[in-house]
Design an enzyme around this catalytic site. Structure first.
Site, short mmCIF file in Angstrom:
data_model
loop_
_atom_site.label_atom_id
_atom_site.label_comp_id
_atom_site.label_asym_id
_atom_site.label_seq_id
_atom_site.Cartn_x
_atom_site.Cartn_y
_atom_site.Cartn_z
N GLY A 431 0.82 -1.33 -0.05
CA GLY A 431 0.12 -0.16 0.04
C GLY A 431 0.89 0.99 -0.09
N GLY A 433 0.49 5.53 0.63
CA GLY A 433 -0.27 6.58 1.08
C GLY A 433 0.24 7.78 1.09
N GLY A 434 -0.64 8.95 1.50
CA GLY A 434 -0.18 10.17 1.53
C GLY A 434 0.99 10.27 2.54
N GLY A 436 3.21 7.73 3.24
CA GLY A 436 4.30 6.89 3.21
C GLY A 436 3.91 5.51 2.44
N THR A 437 4.84 4.59 2.58
CA THR A 437 4.57 3.50 2.16
C THR A 437 4.43 2.18 2.65
OG1 THR A 437 5.89 4.17 0.15
CG2 THR A 437 5.46 2.02 -0.01
N VAL A 438 3.64 1.10 2.70
CA VAL A 438 3.49 0.07 3.51
C VAL A 438 4.34 -1.15 2.78
CG1 VAL A 438 2.09 -1.39 4.96
CG2 VAL A 438 1.73 1.10 4.62
N LYS A 452 5.64 0.08 7.74
CA LYS A 452 5.33 1.49 7.30
C LYS A 452 6.44 2.49 7.22
CE LYS A 452 1.76 5.07 7.84
NZ LYS A 452 0.34 5.10 8.76
N ASP A 549 -10.00 10.11 11.52
CA ASP A 549 -10.17 9.80 9.86
C ASP A 549 -10.65 8.18 10.01
OD1 ASP A 549 -7.82 9.79 7.05
OD2 ASP A 549 -9.75 10.07 7.34
#
Ligand SMILES: *[C@@H]1O[C@H](CO)[C@@H](O)[C@H](O)[C@H]1NC(C)=O
Ligand SMILES: *[C@@H]1O[C@H](CO)[C@@H](O)[C@H](O)[C@H]1NC(C)=O
Ligand SMILES: *[C@@H]1O[C@H](CO)[C@@H](O)[C@H](O)[C@H]1NC(C)=O
Ligand SMILES: *[C@@H]1O[C@H](CO)[C@@H](O)[C@H](O)[C@H]1NC(C)=O
Ligand SMILES: *[C@@H]1O[C@H](CO)[C@@H](O)[C@H](O)[C@H]1NC(C)=O
Ligand SMILES: *[C@@H]1O[C@H](CO)[C@@H](O)[C@H](O)[C@H]1NC(C)=O
Ligand SMILES: *[C@@H]1O[C@H](CO)[C@@H](O)[C@H](O)[C@H]1NC(C)=O
Length: 756
Positions: A431, A433-434, A436-438, A452, A549
């Site tokens: 994944g 995301g805004g 970072g990366t997982v 993460k 969120d």
């Protein structure tokens, strides 16, 4: 040293932001009157259709109740209702709420050892021509220990009131107006006048040592706070009272067909619910004076980062605005290049980091830990240093402490994680995301983990990571993605989580193959789990936490459909003595609490709203935001509320569950959702109430295994430790959405689910 400098910068920046805001407000207030008409009296602004009695008659409309008599005779101009002789001083007039505050006398009934004292006593009366006393915004209050007070209408058609008796001052409680020393009751509809009378049972003879006078008055809710000191003498002379105002003497329907209908363009009309007449308000997306020609002006949402939720370009148009899609989504081909329509997934579209203001985030943390990020190279360097010097150490300390108690969080070595992810190989990405990366990683002991990592290019997001560590280290709950540890040796911190292997709730609801495998009682259990974990975060965790969120892409599912809430990057710890925080608005369009958006006041009720949207998603199988629906129904919350209002609930219920014969339960859950989605936060239930209700409904389903889910959010030992064969369960289609990530905030990844 650094703290000092950073603090200084925060203050300076804050001042600039506030300054700009004020300028904006001043502009917005510009034309509340017709040209050439007096617009203020002292501090009061006089919006059309009100007019100052010394201006020409075209400045207002006929009715005398809409006239303001301004007494300019000394340095303090004082506005009165109708004529100064009325003695009704106006405190303010609100166009938005159609309310008017006036100052009214406080009644008193006084005694001494020789009996009743007439020259200290006073029984006020009020007579209003047109505007009734607001039923919802006022209370009738009486104060005293040998007291009964009544509110009578002048004609003697009705009366009501309350009594308060106490023999000793030790019996009364400050702040509580519940019948001992102070009593209160509400005001009925259509009250245009009153006579207040106050009496005693024993001429105060039993209480002369601490209570000589009884008091009674009508006052705006929240104005009066009872204190036992008031029994020996209430200092106040007057109290503010709220009136409801409206125009005309017919309802909207009749008024619309008459020549002097007062609502102008871009407005809508509502009937007065108290008194007679109707009220005009600007349509959503417009502001200004709805009674003036061209009064309701479009709000330029793009000009104010707090008013739009665009990450990229923002286009303003009448009544609303739209955002251009992030790069990488054009030509997606799904809906013929019609801008964002292609990305029917709402969270791809928007994620609010409140544009320009995104730089300033201050983190407070038990030991007084302060952190700041600004898009500024120099500060980034400072910040890194700061992180290493303070944040890192504090985190380490924090984690050590946790270690001692739960023996759970580990500090990983950089090489360890490099090895686990095959040196951060592309193929391990699950994944993006805004923030970072997982990556999916395999530890030497064969534990599958999610790792993460912040984007190197976007160092300003480091505080989100730290925030997450701080928040997550407070939590140990089976329905929260477990933080296993972190790594502080690298330039950007790395967080290590349990790997949740079955994708996001979003995926399961909106992918038609998967959703068909989610029957009603699974959905109900998931809803109940999420509710109980949010309830736990709000009230049971050692420091209350607002997730901020809540959305279906932030809820992960494991093989048993156990829901796990993830992504605490935006969460806030709420100091115990505060119930709300003023913050930069952050959240996801479609789930964002409209009240929070408007006021910037973050409370736990914002999570309740977002949860309501998730609940509706579970019921309807529809996305929180969809440009495929007509404009009014783009937001699922509105779509749902309109449908259920028109008794069309079952037309939007997901077919998968509609056929299951659970109508009654679905209806009940829909009712819970409706209450969660109330516009006013204070009218929404708490997460605890929601959790209890859902738990009750769930208990009614006849699946005994469900009862193992805990209601109170008490801490539960985590179930899924050290599994070795999780990879075997991986569905390749899932991998992009797996892991405790903000994966849907992603701007570069293609959508993975095939939608409906
Ligand atoms: C106007 O407001 C200021 C500040 O709130 C206050 O000091 C002043 O007394 C007010 N003036 C009048 C006429 O009410
Ligand atoms: C109206 O007056 C009340 C009390 O004086 C004050 O709390 C409130 O902020 C005012 N509202 C507006 C819109 O000026
Ligand atoms: C009220 O009247 C009494 C006599 O009846 C007098 O002593 C007292 O000063 C008066 N108080 C006021 C406030 O006028
Ligand atoms: C209310 O007070 C007014 C003026 O003092 C009086 O004329 C009227 O009769 C009173 N009404 C009742 C019901 O006491
Ligand atoms: C009312 O007064 C009590 C005691 O003085 C205080 O604790 C409480 O916070 C006050 N409430 C409000 C709303 O001002
Ligand atoms: C209260 O005082 C009045 C005269 O002021 C008197 O007529 C009445 O009897 C007294 N009531 C009591 C209970 O003392
Ligand atoms: C957004 O607004 C622009 C300018 O009005 C328009 O060209 C575009 O089609 C709009 N996009 C959507 C999705 O409404």
């Amino acid at each position: 040293m650094f703290i000092h400098e950073l603090l200084l910068r925060v203050v300076v920046l804050g001042t600039i932001v506030l300054g700009a805001y004020h300028i904006h407000m001043a502009e917005a207030d510009d034309s509340i009157t017709k040209p050439g008409c007096r617009s203020t009296c002292g501090n009061l602004s006089i919006p059309y259709p009100f007019r100052s009695s010394d201006s020409e008659s075209h400045c207002g409309i006929g009715h005398s109740s809409l006239r303001v008599d301004c007494d300019d005779s000394d340095n303090h101009p004082t506005p009165y209702m109708e004529k100064r002789g009325s003695g009704l001083e106006i405190l303010n007039i609100s166009l938005e709420d159609h309310e008017m505050r006036i100052a009214m006398w406080i009644g008193r009934d006084c005694y001494s050892s020789t009996g009743y004292v007439a020259n200290l006593s006073n029984f006020p009366t009020l007579t209003l021509a047109k505007f009734p006393i607001s039923k919802t915004k006022n209370k009738f209050i009486a104060v005293g220990c040998d007291t009964y007070a009544t509110f009578k209408d002048r004609e003697g058609n009705f009366a009501f009131g309350c009594m308060s008796i106490c023999n000793d001052i030790s019996e009364v409680t400050d702040g509580s107006c519940s019948g001992i020393g102070c009593c209160e009751t509400s005001i009925p509809r259509n009250s245009f006048d009153y006579n207040i009378s106050i009496d005693s049972y024993r001429n105060h003879t039993e209480v002369l040592d601490f209570n000589l006078c009884s008091y009674a008055f009508v006052a705006e809710n929240g104005f009066y706070n009872f204190s036992s000191d008031d029994l020996s003498g209430l200092e106040l002379e007057k109290a503010p009272l709220v009136l409801d105002w409206a125009v005309g003497d017919t309802n909207c329907e009749v008024a619309k067909s008459s020549a002097n209908y007062m609502c102008t363009e871009n407005t809508h009309c509502t009937d007065a619910e108290n008194g007679v007449g109707y009220k005009c308000t600007c349509l959503e997306g417009f502001h200004g004076n709805p009674y003036l020609t061209n009064g309701c002006q479009d709000i330029d949402e793009c000009a104010d980062p707090n008013k739009n939720q665009c990450n990229g370009d923002c286009y303003n148009f009448d009544g609303s605005y739209n955002c251009s899609c992030p790069k990488g989504y054009h030509g997606d081909g799904r809906k013929g290049g019609q801008g964002c329509t292609a990305n029917a997934n709402p969270s791809h579209l928007v994620q609010i980091l409140a544009g320009a203001g995104a730089g300033t985030i201050v983190l407070l943390f038990s030991a007084g830990f302060l952190y700041l990020g600004i898009k500024n190279r120099k500060l980034i360097r400072l910040k890194e240093q700061y992180f290493k010097q303070n944040g890192g150490l504090l985190l380490q300390q924090q984690l050590h402490e946790r270690d001692r108690t739960t023996n759970a969080t580990k500090i990983f070595k950089a090489e360890e994680l490099e090895k686990a992810t095959n040196n951060y190989d592309e193929s391990r990405i699950v994944g993006r995301g805004g923030y970072g990366t997982v990556y999916k990683g395999l530890l030497p002991n064969n534990t599958v983990v999610a790792i993460k990592k912040s984007k190197l290019v976007d160092k300003t997001q480091i505080e989100q990571f730290i925030n997450e560590v701080i928040v997550l280290s407070q939590i140990n709950h089976r329905n929260v993605v477990k933080l296993l540890g972190c790594c502080l040796e690298t330039e950007v911190p790395l967080l290590v989580y349990e790997f949740v292997n079955n994708g996001t709730l979003f995926d399961h609801i909106h992918n038609c193959i998967k959703s068909s495998k989610m029957p009603w009682d699974t959905r109900l259990r998931i809803a109940s789990d999420i509710a109980s974990v949010l309830s736990y975060l709000h009230s049971a965790a050692s420091i209350p936490i607002i997730h901020r969120d809540v959305k279906s892409t932030n809820i992960l599912l494991d093989n048993n459909y156990i829901a796990k809430v993830s992504d605490f990057g935006a969460s806030r710890l709420v100091p115990l003595d505060q119930t709300q925080l003023s913050t930069l608005v952050q959240g996801t369009l479609g789930y964002l609490d409209p009240e929070y958006l408007q006021t910037n006041q973050l409370t736990e009720k914002s999570d309740v709203y977002s949860f309501g949207v998730v609940l509706v998603e579970l019921i309807t199988g529809k996305k929180a935001l969809s440009f495929d629906r007509p404009e009014k129904e783009r937001g699922l919350a509105m779509h749902f509320l309109l449908s259920s209002k028109n008794n069309q609930l079952f037309q939007i219920v997901d077919r998968v569950i509609a056929d299951e014969g659970n109508k009654e339960q679905v209806r009940e859950v829909a009712n819970v959702a409706k209450r969660c989605l109330r516009l006013k936060g204070e009218e929404r239930p708490t997460m605890k109430e929601v959790a209890i209700e859902l738990e009750g409904l769930k208990a009614n389903s006849n699946h005994p295994w469900m009862s193992t889910v805990n209601l109170n959010g008490e801490e539960v030992i985590h179930l899924l430790g050290g599994t070795t064969d999780l990879a075997g369960y991986m569905d390749t289609a899932d991998t992009m959405n797996t892991g405790p990530s903000d994966s849907m905030k992603n701007h570069v990844m293609p959508p993975v689910n095939s939608g409906r």
